[in-house]
Design an enzyme around this catalytic site. Sequence first.
Site, PDB file in Angstrom:
ATOM      1  N   ASN A  11      41.649 -29.744   5.328  1.00 43.08           N
ATOM      2  CA  ASN A  11      42.050 -28.711   4.378  1.00 43.08           C
ATOM      3  C   ASN A  11      40.925 -27.702   4.140  1.00 43.08           C
ATOM      4  OD1 ASN A  11      42.711 -27.258   2.060  1.00 43.08           O
ATOM      5  ND2 ASN A  11      43.740 -28.986   1.100  1.00 43.08           N
ATOM      6  N   GLY A  13      40.964 -25.187   2.217  1.00 39.30           N
ATOM      7  CA  GLY A  13      40.922 -24.878   0.786  1.00 39.30           C
ATOM      8  C   GLY A  13      40.043 -25.867   0.037  1.00 39.30           C
ATOM      9  N   LYS A  14      40.150 -27.137   0.409  1.00 38.40           N
ATOM     10  CA  LYS A  14      39.311 -28.162  -0.214  1.00 38.40           C
ATOM     11  C   LYS A  14      37.848 -27.932   0.152  1.00 38.40           C
ATOM     12  CE  LYS A  14      40.760 -32.344  -0.892  1.00 38.40           C
ATOM     13  NZ  LYS A  14      41.122 -33.768  -0.851  1.00 38.40           N
ATOM     14  N   ASP A  76      39.413 -38.839  -3.489  1.00 36.98           N
ATOM     15  CA  ASP A  76      40.789 -39.132  -3.859  1.00 36.98           C
ATOM     16  C   ASP A  76      40.887 -38.872  -5.347  1.00 36.98           C
ATOM     17  OD1 ASP A  76      43.456 -39.840  -3.445  1.00 36.98           O
ATOM     18  OD2 ASP A  76      43.092 -41.937  -3.929  1.00 36.98           O
ATOM     19  N   SER A  77      42.013 -38.355  -5.770  1.00 37.93           N
ATOM     20  CA  SER A  77      42.163 -38.036  -7.187  1.00 37.93           C
ATOM     21  C   SER A  77      43.626 -38.037  -7.566  1.00 37.93           C
ATOM     22  CB  SER A  77      41.551 -36.660  -7.498  1.00 37.93           C
ATOM     23  OG  SER A  77      42.211 -35.658  -6.742  1.00 37.93           O
TER      24      SER A  77
END
Length: 157
Positions: A11, A13-14, A76-77
């Site tokens: 990703n 964006g991440k 992770d969230s």
Amino acid sequence: MPVKLFLASSNPGKLKEYRILAEAGGPSPLRVDLALVPEFASLPAFEEKAPTFAENAAGKALHYSRMQDGPILADDSGLVVPALGGAPGVLSARYAGVDATNSQRIEKLLKEMRDLKGEKRAAHFVCAIALARQGRALAVVTDRADGEILRETRGAG
């Protein structure tokens, strides 16, 4: 010379978010070059099925660190609602179905909470970040933000 750190994600964006966070602390004597794991999509995927966000982040970092030179950063969230037994919890991306949109997940959550009042609407967002290198865990960091689920969405959702 900057330290090369790979983000276990495809990703962009991440990656942009992590770069912004890395720069937010101001100038540092340690320069970090943050990049996505090369050819991430072609690597065997890690299934995030652990019971906690920290275990998923650590598992993902360890998994990809065995296939890549250099340190691997993984995260992770998600949202935890104690009154719903912790749901959506680590299943947040699959909470309303694998292909569900954010709007559908929000709709499902609000529907399940429609009869809950006061303290029963408490929730917290958890974020876990793990760092590993060559199959060895170097660090796992978690934090949370507490709040409550409102009866309707606010903002863009």
